[in-house]
Design a protein around this motif. Structure first.
Motif, short mmCIF file in Angstrom:
data_model
loop_
_atom_site.label_atom_id
_atom_site.label_comp_id
_atom_site.label_asym_id
_atom_site.label_seq_id
_atom_site.Cartn_x
_atom_site.Cartn_y
_atom_site.Cartn_z
N GLU A 216 1.39 -13.39 -5.21
CA GLU A 216 1.51 -13.18 -4.20
C GLU A 216 0.64 -13.71 -2.56
N ALA A 217 -0.53 -13.15 -2.96
CA ALA A 217 -1.51 -12.85 -2.14
C ALA A 217 -1.97 -13.75 -1.60
N LYS A 218 -2.20 -14.77 -2.02
CA LYS A 218 -2.49 -15.61 -1.31
C LYS A 218 -2.15 -16.60 0.01
N THR A 219 -0.37 -16.22 -0.43
CA THR A 219 0.22 -16.85 0.03
C THR A 219 1.03 -16.55 1.08
N VAL A 220 0.83 -14.75 0.83
CA VAL A 220 2.02 -14.36 2.37
C VAL A 220 1.10 -13.81 3.48
N LYS A 221 1.46 -13.18 4.64
CA LYS A 221 1.06 -13.16 5.94
C LYS A 221 0.04 -12.07 4.82
N LEU A 222 -1.71 -12.18 5.83
CA LEU A 222 -2.04 -10.71 5.49
C LEU A 222 -2.11 -9.88 5.66
N GLN A 223 -1.37 -9.64 6.70
CA GLN A 223 -0.91 -7.59 6.86
C GLN A 223 -0.01 -7.52 6.20
N GLN A 224 0.42 -8.06 5.05
CA GLN A 224 1.37 -7.46 3.88
C GLN A 224 0.49 -7.42 2.64
N VAL A 225 -0.45 -8.09 2.60
CA VAL A 225 -1.36 -7.93 1.53
C VAL A 225 -2.37 -6.40 1.77
N ILE A 226 -2.31 -6.13 3.26
CA ILE A 226 -2.98 -5.27 3.94
C ILE A 226 -2.28 -4.03 3.49
N PHE A 227 -1.03 -3.58 3.75
CA PHE A 227 0.37 -3.31 4.20
C PHE A 227 0.59 -2.39 2.63
N THR A 228 0.57 -3.25 1.70
CA THR A 228 0.54 -3.15 0.42
C THR A 228 -1.26 -2.48 -0.49
N LEU A 229 -1.76 -2.91 -0.14
CA LEU A 229 -2.64 -2.19 -0.94
C LEU A 229 -3.42 -0.43 0.00
N TYR A 230 -2.38 -0.72 1.41
CA TYR A 230 -2.44 0.50 1.94
C TYR A 230 -1.35 1.75 1.12
N ALA A 231 -0.84 0.93 0.71
CA ALA A 231 0.13 1.84 0.16
C ALA A 231 0.09 2.14 -1.30
N LEU A 232 -0.12 1.17 -2.34
CA LEU A 232 -1.32 0.96 -3.92
C LEU A 232 -2.03 2.59 -4.25
N ILE A 233 -3.00 2.49 -2.72
CA ILE A 233 -3.24 3.86 -2.62
C ILE A 233 -3.30 5.27 -2.59
N LYS A 234 -1.69 5.19 -1.71
CA LYS A 234 -2.17 5.97 -0.81
C LYS A 234 -0.69 6.89 -2.22
N ILE A 235 -0.08 5.54 -2.98
CA ILE A 235 1.06 6.18 -3.74
C ILE A 235 -0.30 6.45 -5.42
N GLY A 236 -1.17 6.01 -4.60
CA GLY A 236 -1.93 7.00 -5.53
C GLY A 236 -2.70 6.28 -7.07
N ILE A 237 -2.30 4.69 -7.46
CA ILE A 237 -2.80 3.18 -7.96
C ILE A 237 -4.68 3.90 -8.91
N PRO A 238 -5.09 3.94 -9.15
CA PRO A 238 -6.22 4.27 -9.49
C PRO A 238 -7.28 2.89 -8.76
N GLN A 239 -8.02 2.81 -7.89
CA GLN A 239 -8.87 2.31 -7.55
C GLN A 239 -9.13 0.92 -8.26
N ASN A 240 -9.96 1.26 -9.47
CA ASN A 240 -10.62 0.40 -10.47
C ASN A 240 -9.92 -0.29 -11.07
N THR A 241 -8.78 -0.76 -11.19
CA THR A 241 -7.61 -1.34 -11.82
C THR A 241 -7.46 -2.73 -11.15
N TYR A 242 -6.92 -3.24 -12.18
CA TYR A 242 -7.12 -4.82 -11.67
C TYR A 242 -6.26 -5.20 -9.94
N LEU A 243 -5.02 -4.92 -10.59
CA LEU A 243 -4.04 -4.94 -9.15
C LEU A 243 -5.14 -4.85 -8.02
#
Length: 700
Positions: A216-243
């Protein structure tokens, strides 16, 4: 019936030609060229409502162009709990292509289409298909309301609970799920986060959610993508993961779509991430975007967040632009904005004195209620920027002194440690803290004792009424840690006692054991610092120590002489004042590796100067004194005062022990004066008040 079927197929072919003029093979080739190796959703009619539309249109006569495909269609859009209705009369082929995109017309979309142009003879057919739509609409409205992250947080107690709901509603926007996880994890401890993260990785739906986010990353609004990325980093998902790396690449490609909210959240995200190729590339892109959009930013907090993100490596012209933008918005600054500006400038490594001065005024005026972490951030930023403001420091210290009882001992110690690095000595706060140390000395740990000794010796602070009691209390607390202290820590503690003119026997005896001295002299860690402190301790024992400790002084090799500093301008001023080069010596080397910049021989009233050769004949005379002129920089004094710091204080004591009368010449003050005023300044420094009001008579 055959006629209707052929009409439907003709419309379908026309639709396909208008939307995909290059053919299906071209589409497949374009999809294979995806650099992120993400397969885009196929362009299919997955929505039953859209199929209804096609069937309804097939009942009418053949249309001449796909431009009129959605003519007369009603759009029902969910807004809160109400359904708003509007009509679309004409929709171009490009818009139709957009409508057919699965992200826009999938089952989780909030727009539903119905036709009101159905011929009367076909009323029965479409009505049967429209009846369940109303039921589906109400059900969909409830479901959509449920999967918003606000409601997910209410229904979930852990991140795994969010994945359980995702398993039931996998077709809804995946961004909401990760944002909900982050908001749930915000209130967890680090250990709980670690445990929840492990459960998250083991959940069977986790990989499915990650796949859906990437699709969905290329089709949803960019704001949602950036919020998702921020959430992943804050949750603690490793930075070097493919996602995470895929989302970084998507944001890179779509960075021109960023609005002010996106810029703010993206800046916070990059600030929390470590260095990598994709992060560095995105940070470089963000700098270009900030350079382009700097004048359109409306919120001060967004500007400060971006300052922290783009970092010290940003080009100087961009830093200057940001400074000008901040100065233009000064009238909009709130007290919180002023407090945060110190940290933002420190992260940017840009020392804007004008901006810092204005923010200092606002912070000092509204200091009451400022939390401890903010006070520490302001002071640490001042230290990093080498910025000193006496009014700001005094306001912070006065506030802590006034509210002293509400502060923990560790908090006050941390503030005093930063004040020491800024050379700021607040007498009231240091005296108050000294009294508390006396009361709780036995509960202090080794690190706290060493910090306290360092602060009070560095600032050369002595409290007349409580000083002896303080030194005895801190010595007693230190003695309990002597057996397990490292050699270097023991040396630092003893050196601090020497600066404070205190010579407790137990720490000195422990230090001068042969094995500890050998360890200090042979260890390579901070060898120059170790050698200097040992020489200072030895000098203290020989020049001013007690008779019991004098026997413990050790023989040390001569340390390398400190380089002589040339003071040509002050030498010229002395020549103008004394009119004879034989009346002073320069760069005089003394025992214990001390030297003075200029030495004069004067009578006991300091009214007359003798040539050095003539003074040698009167050395035994009590009326002849040696005067040492020390040219000192601003850093040798506590900030805003003429109170000498620890290093200068111990040197002045030792020079007096060697028979000198010490005169300090402030180089930063004298260099601002012209020659005549500078000569007068030196005259007032050298000659006593009882001396002649005019130039004294010098010996020939």
């Amino acid at each position: 019936m055959n006629k209707k079927t052929s009409s439907f197929l003709w419309n379908l072919r026309q639709l396909n030609l208008n939307i995909c003029p290059f053919g299906s093979s071209s589409i497949r080739r374009m999809m294979k060229g995806d650099h992120l190796e993400l397969q885009k959703p196929k362009i299919t009619y997955q929505n039953s409502i859209l199929k209804n539309l096609l069937l309804l249109q097939s009942l009418q006569k053949p249309l001449l162009s796909v431009r009129f495909f959605c003519q007369g269609v009603l759009v029902f859009q969910l807004e809160g709990s109400e359904i708003q209705k509007r009509r679309l009369n004409t929709l171009t082929s490009a818009s139709v292509g957009k409508l057919l995109y699965p992200r826009q017309l999938s089952s989780d979309s909030q727009c539903f289409f119905m036709s009101d142009t159905t011929p009367h003879l076909a009323v029965d057919g479409p009505k049967k298909m429209m009846v369940p739509l109303e039921h589906d609409l109400s059900q969909k409205e409830k479901q959509l309301d449920f999967v918003k992250h606000r409601h997910l947080i209410k229904h979930c107690n852990s991140m795994s609970d969010v994945l359980d709901i995702f398993s039931k509603f996998p077709r809804f926007s995946s961004c909401n799920y990760f944002i909900s996880m982050w908001k749930i994890a915000k209130n967890m401890s680090e250990d709980q986060k670690r445990f929840e993260r492990q459960l998250l990785y083991e959940h069977p739906a986790f990989n499915q959610l990650c796949d859906q986010v990437m699709k969905e990353a290329k089709t949803v609004k960019l704001q949602q993508v950036i919020f998702t990325l921020y959430a992943l980093i804050k949750i603690g998902i490793p930075q070097n993961t493919y996602l995470v790396q895929v989302l970084l690449r998507v944001v890179q490609e779509r960075i021109n779509e960023c609005d002010e909210t996106c810029l703010s959240v993206l800046s916070r995200t990059l600030e929390a991430m470590g260095k990598s190729k994709n992060v560095d590339a995105l940070r470089a892109g963000l700098r270009l975007l900030v350079d382009k959009q700097i004048w359109t930013l409306e919120h001060i907090l967004t500007l400060q967040t971006m300052m922290k993100c783009i970092g010290k490596d940003a080009p100087y012209p961009l830093k200057k632009k940001i400074e000008i933008k901040a100065l233009k918005e000064l009238d909009k600054f709130s007290p919180v904005n002023s407090q945060h500006m110190f940290g933002a400038l420190a992260a940017l490594n840009h020392r804007s004195v004008i901006l810092l001065n204005e923010c200092s005024k606002m912070v000092a005026a509204d200091i009451h209620g400022c939390p401890f972490w903010m006070l520490m951030s302001i002071l640490q930023s001042c230290r990093d920027l080498q910025y000193q403001n006496l009014d700001l420091f005094t306001a912070i210290a006065d506030y802590v002194t006034t509210t002293f009882d509400m502060w923990k001992m560790k908090q006050v110690l941390a503030l005093l440690l930063v004040f020491e690095s800024l050379r700021f000595r607040h007498i009231g706060l240091m005296n108050l803290f000294l009294k508390r140390v006396v009361d709780i000395s036995q509960s202090l740990n080794q690190k706290e004792i060493l910090c306290i000794l360092h602060i009070y010796s560095s600032l050369n602070h002595i409290c007349d009424s409580e000083n002896q009691q303080f030194l005895e209390a801190i010595t007693s607390a230190l003695n309990t840690y002597l057996p397990k202290m490292s050699s270097f820590s023991l040396l630092k503690a003893v050196y601090c006692f020497c600066v404070l003119n205190h010579f407790p026997q137990e720490p000195f005896n422990q230090l001068f054991q042969e094995n500890i001295i050998n360890e200090l002299l042979t260890s390579g860690t901070e060898s120059e610092r170790t050698e200097y402190m040992l020489h200072q301790v030895n000098a203290c024992l020989e020049l001013e120590g007690t008779s019991v400790l004098k026997s413990t002084a050790i023989t040390l090799r001569e340390c390398s002489s400190a380089p002589f500093r040339s003071h040509v301008d002050i030498e010229e001023m002395l020549l103008n004042l004394l009119e004879n080069k034989r009346l002073f010596l320069k760069n005089v080397q003394l025992p214990h590796n001390y030297f003075v910049d200029f030495e004069l021989r004067m009578d006991s009233k300091r009214s007359k100067v003798f040539p050095v050769s003539e003074a040698d004949a009167f050395i035994a005379e009590p009326d002849i004194i040696r005067v040492a002129l020390l040219c000192v920089s601003r850093s040798a004094f506590c900030f805003g005062t003429t109170h000498p710091r620890g290093g200068l204080g111990i040197k002045m004591r030792h020079l007096k022990a060697l028979g000198f009368h010490v005169i300090l010449v402030n180089t930063w003050e004298i260099k601002k004066l012209d020659m005549s005023l500078a000569v007068t300044f030196l005259k007032n420094k050298i000659f006593s008040q009882e001396a002649f009001p005019t130039a004294p008579g010098f010996a020939a």
